[in-house]
Design a protein around this motif. Structure first.
Motif, PDB file in Angstrom:
ATOM      1  N   PHE A 127      14.869  24.148 -10.493  1.00  0.00           N
ATOM      2  CA  PHE A 127      14.306  25.302 -11.195  1.00  0.00           C
ATOM      3  C   PHE A 127      13.379  24.899 -12.347  1.00  0.00           C
ATOM      4  CE2 PHE A 127      18.291  26.675  -9.274  1.00  0.00           C
ATOM      5  CZ  PHE A 127      17.865  27.798  -8.569  1.00  0.00           C
ATOM      6  N   VAL A 128      13.230  23.584 -12.572  1.00  0.00           N
ATOM      7  CA  VAL A 128      12.346  23.097 -13.628  1.00  0.00           C
ATOM      8  C   VAL A 128      10.897  23.303 -13.181  1.00  0.00           C
ATOM      9  CG1 VAL A 128      11.640  21.054 -14.945  1.00  0.00           C
ATOM     10  CG2 VAL A 128      14.061  21.437 -14.415  1.00  0.00           C
ATOM     11  N   ARG A 129      10.088  23.886 -14.048  1.00  0.00           N
ATOM     12  CA  ARG A 129       8.724  24.272 -13.673  1.00  0.00           C
ATOM     13  C   ARG A 129       7.897  23.065 -13.209  1.00  0.00           C
ATOM     14  NH1 ARG A 129       5.759  26.153 -11.109  1.00  0.00           N
ATOM     15  NH2 ARG A 129       3.823  27.254 -11.528  1.00  0.00           N
ATOM     16  N   LEU A 133       6.132  22.651  -9.467  1.00  0.00           N
ATOM     17  CA  LEU A 133       4.696  22.445  -9.294  1.00  0.00           C
ATOM     18  C   LEU A 133       4.421  21.122  -8.567  1.00  0.00           C
ATOM     19  CD1 LEU A 133       1.849  23.448  -9.732  1.00  0.00           C
ATOM     20  CD2 LEU A 133       1.914  22.563 -12.064  1.00  0.00           C
ATOM     21  N   ALA A 134       5.207  20.109  -8.867  1.00  0.00           N
ATOM     22  CA  ALA A 134       5.045  18.825  -8.179  1.00  0.00           C
ATOM     23  C   ALA A 134       5.291  18.972  -6.682  1.00  0.00           C
ATOM     24  CB  ALA A 134       6.002  17.793  -8.769  1.00  0.00           C
ATOM     25  N   ARG A 135       6.309  19.737  -6.327  1.00  0.00           N
ATOM     26  CA  ARG A 135       6.574  19.966  -4.897  1.00  0.00           C
ATOM     27  C   ARG A 135       5.386  20.658  -4.231  1.00  0.00           C
ATOM     28  NH1 ARG A 135      11.340  21.528  -1.086  1.00  0.00           N
ATOM     29  NH2 ARG A 135      10.435  23.207   0.143  1.00  0.00           N
ATOM     30  N   GLN A 136       4.799  21.633  -4.933  1.00  0.00           N
ATOM     31  CA  GLN A 136       3.630  22.333  -4.389  1.00  0.00           C
ATOM     32  C   GLN A 136       2.448  21.380  -4.194  1.00  0.00           C
ATOM     33  OE1 GLN A 136       2.828  25.690  -6.995  1.00  0.00           O
ATOM     34  NE2 GLN A 136       4.941  26.403  -6.837  1.00  0.00           N
ATOM     35  N   LEU A 137       2.235  20.487  -5.165  1.00  0.00           N
ATOM     36  CA  LEU A 137       1.139  19.511  -5.057  1.00  0.00           C
ATOM     37  C   LEU A 137       1.349  18.576  -3.874  1.00  0.00           C
ATOM     38  CD1 LEU A 137       0.698  18.587  -8.838  1.00  0.00           C
ATOM     39  CD2 LEU A 137      -0.984  19.778  -7.419  1.00  0.00           C
ATOM     40  N   ILE A 138       2.587  18.134  -3.694  1.00  0.00           N
ATOM     41  CA  ILE A 138       2.897  17.247  -2.568  1.00  0.00           C
ATOM     42  C   ILE A 138       2.710  17.983  -1.247  1.00  0.00           C
ATOM     43  CG2 ILE A 138       4.757  15.966  -1.419  1.00  0.00           C
ATOM     44  CD1 ILE A 138       5.839  15.360  -4.301  1.00  0.00           C
ATOM     45  N   ARG A 193      15.285  15.055  -2.766  1.00  0.00           N
ATOM     46  CA  ARG A 193      15.293  15.772  -1.480  1.00  0.00           C
ATOM     47  C   ARG A 193      14.403  17.006  -1.564  1.00  0.00           C
ATOM     48  NH1 ARG A 193      19.587  18.231  -0.630  1.00  0.00           N
ATOM     49  NH2 ARG A 193      19.080  18.557   1.560  1.00  0.00           N
ATOM     50  N   TYR A 194      14.424  17.672  -2.707  1.00  0.00           N
ATOM     51  CA  TYR A 194      13.613  18.870  -2.918  1.00  0.00           C
ATOM     52  C   TYR A 194      12.114  18.523  -3.011  1.00  0.00           C
ATOM     53  CZ  TYR A 194      11.596  22.786  -5.602  1.00  0.00           C
ATOM     54  OH  TYR A 194      10.793  23.814  -6.049  1.00  0.00           O
ATOM     55  N   LEU A 195      11.783  17.514  -3.815  1.00  0.00           N
ATOM     56  CA  LEU A 195      10.376  17.146  -4.015  1.00  0.00           C
ATOM     57  C   LEU A 195       9.733  16.630  -2.732  1.00  0.00           C
ATOM     58  CD1 LEU A 195      10.480  15.230  -7.431  1.00  0.00           C
ATOM     59  CD2 LEU A 195       9.487  17.497  -7.028  1.00  0.00           C
ATOM     60  N   LEU A 196      10.435  15.738  -2.056  1.00  0.00           N
ATOM     61  CA  LEU A 196       9.869  15.072  -0.884  1.00  0.00           C
ATOM     62  C   LEU A 196      10.052  15.877   0.392  1.00  0.00           C
ATOM     63  CD1 LEU A 196      11.140  11.464  -1.711  1.00  0.00           C
ATOM     64  CD2 LEU A 196       8.888  12.452  -2.231  1.00  0.00           C
ATOM     65  N   ILE A 257      -0.727   9.534  -8.600  1.00  0.00           N
ATOM     66  CA  ILE A 257       0.617   9.282  -9.124  1.00  0.00           C
ATOM     67  C   ILE A 257       1.020  10.494  -9.953  1.00  0.00           C
ATOM     68  CG2 ILE A 257       2.001   7.885 -10.709  1.00  0.00           C
ATOM     69  CD1 ILE A 257       0.188   5.510  -9.972  1.00  0.00           C
ATOM     70  N   ILE A 258       2.224  11.024  -9.696  1.00  0.00           N
ATOM     71  CA  ILE A 258       2.750  12.168 -10.447  1.00  0.00           C
ATOM     72  C   ILE A 258       3.812  11.662 -11.416  1.00  0.00           C
ATOM     73  CG2 ILE A 258       3.999  14.359 -10.308  1.00  0.00           C
ATOM     74  CD1 ILE A 258       2.986  14.675  -7.466  1.00  0.00           C
ATOM     75  N   ARG A 259       3.665  12.001 -12.699  1.00  0.00           N
ATOM     76  CA  ARG A 259       4.663  11.637 -13.711  1.00  0.00           C
ATOM     77  C   ARG A 259       5.331  12.920 -14.199  1.00  0.00           C
ATOM     78  NH1 ARG A 259       3.329   6.256 -14.891  1.00  0.00           N
ATOM     79  NH2 ARG A 259       4.957   6.145 -16.470  1.00  0.00           N
ATOM     80  N   LEU A 260       6.634  13.007 -14.013  1.00  0.00           N
ATOM     81  CA  LEU A 260       7.402  14.208 -14.334  1.00  0.00           C
ATOM     82  C   LEU A 260       8.350  13.963 -15.495  1.00  0.00           C
ATOM     83  CD1 LEU A 260       8.220  15.045 -10.645  1.00  0.00           C
ATOM     84  CD2 LEU A 260       6.909  16.547 -12.136  1.00  0.00           C
TER      85      LEU A 260
END
Length: 343
Positions: A127-129, A133-138, A193-196, A257-260
């Motif tokens: 639920f972290v914004r 957004l990172a998942r959407q970019l990927i 698992r969520y991001l990838l 490269i995404i830095r979160l």
């Protein structure tokens, strides 16, 4: 519409800092019952929220006064309490890790299916914004093929956060089963698992007790993980980061490269291979530290899933898949081999 009647089982720190506050702030909820084996504690909480106090969770579950419960107890009680609640026709939001074994997790899922009630596991990192957004970019393809990742979750330890300090169940193997890897590492297995959007299939892990000589569970773990498509990366989970919390994740892709959560101001930074850098200021991740967000969105999502009859984002099945990576890490450390997550 009638309000959802909620009971909170376990009135320690996670309940006091998260569940109780967020239920109280939700207009669709009536917080009617609280339960804890420490009588003074539960009476104080009950008085604060004008709820009924219980010291026996079975009495609360069978009271007929609640529609749903949050299970905020030590890890070894997650499964029996959740199953009891589901079998009595209640919806369940269970803290992570959802259980201490695959068998327990499966029994929880079966109880939810049989009762037709919701079972959600309280993994808040989805639920972290910045993570969303990172998942959407990927997903959009703008990062290109993902090559690798690095994720960490570490802080000085539960003794500074738990209501019981060094005497907390977090440090007792018979109640916690696993330490930092279960407390913090499972957040990151769920996040990856969520991001990838794919499963982790193999784990190589070192899990040690290096900082908490009073504990009989691990306080530091480092794992190498491999996903089903062959992405490899590392996960660190620790209660030995004594000066400052680390809750960062870095994704290494073909085009960027995404830095979160790795910068004090910009919660998402994208470094593109052409030299362009895009900074996103999205607010701080939820934290107990000064300035951290106090709302996890977990409670609101659970309430919405019940009232609108939708599947929660972190179902029992999702919780079990994230737990399975942790269980594989334990096996890897114990056997000194690479462990498969699903065998």
């Amino acid at each position: 519409m009638a309000k959802l009647r909620i009971g909170v089982i376990g009135c320690g720190s996670i309940a006091q800092h998260r569940h109780l506050l967020e239920y109280a702030a939700n207009k669709d909820v009536e917080l009617v019952a609280v339960c804890d084996i420490v009588e003074d504690r539960v009476k104080e909480i009950a008085s604060k929220y004008q709820a009924k106090a219980y010291t026996d969770y079975k009495e609360l579950i069978q009271s007929g006064e609640v529609d749903a419960v949050s299970v905020c107890t030590p890890n070894y009680l997650h499964a029996p309490i959740s199953i009891e609640a589901l079998n009595n026709g209640l919806h369940v939001l269970c803290e992570k890790p959802m259980a201490t074994s695959r068998e327990e997790a499966e029994a929880m899922i079966q109880a939810a299916e049989k009762s037709g009630k919701k079972l959600m596991i309280a993994h808040n990192q989805r639920f972290v914004r910045s993570h969303q957004l990172a998942r959407q970019l990927i997903e959009s393809g703008s990062i290109g093929k993902i090559y690798s990742f690095r994720t960490a979750f570490g802080h000085p330890g539960p003794e500074g956060w738990s209501v019981d300090g060094k005497d907390s169940w977090f440090f007792q193997k018979e109640k916690a089963y696993i330490g930092a890897m279960g407390d913090l590492g499972v957040h990151k297995t769920d996040l990856l698992r969520y991001l990838l959007d794919e499963e982790i299939v193999e784990v190589g892990a070192f899990i040690e007790t290096t900082a908490k000589d009073f504990a009989d569970v691990d306080d530091t773990a480092v794992c190498a993980l491999k996903t089903e498509s062959g992405i490899i990366g590392t996960l660190a989970a620790s209660w030995s980061y004594t000066a400052k919390e680390d809750n960062s994740t870095i994704i290494y892709g073909e085009k960027a490269i995404i830095r979160l959560e790795d910068h004090p101001t910009y919660s998402l930074i994208v470094h593109y291979s052409n030299g362009e850098v895009v900074n996103y200021e999205l607010g701080k991740i939820q934290s107990n530290d000064e300035g951290g967000q106090k709302t996890t969105h977990v409670i609101d999502h659970f309430v919405d899933s019940v009232t609108q009859n939708t599947e929660p984002l972190i179902s029992g099945e999702e919780g079990m898949r994230s737990l399975a990576v942790i269980l594989a890490a334990i096996k890897s450390n114990d056997t000194k081999t690479i462990a498969k997550v699903f065998e």
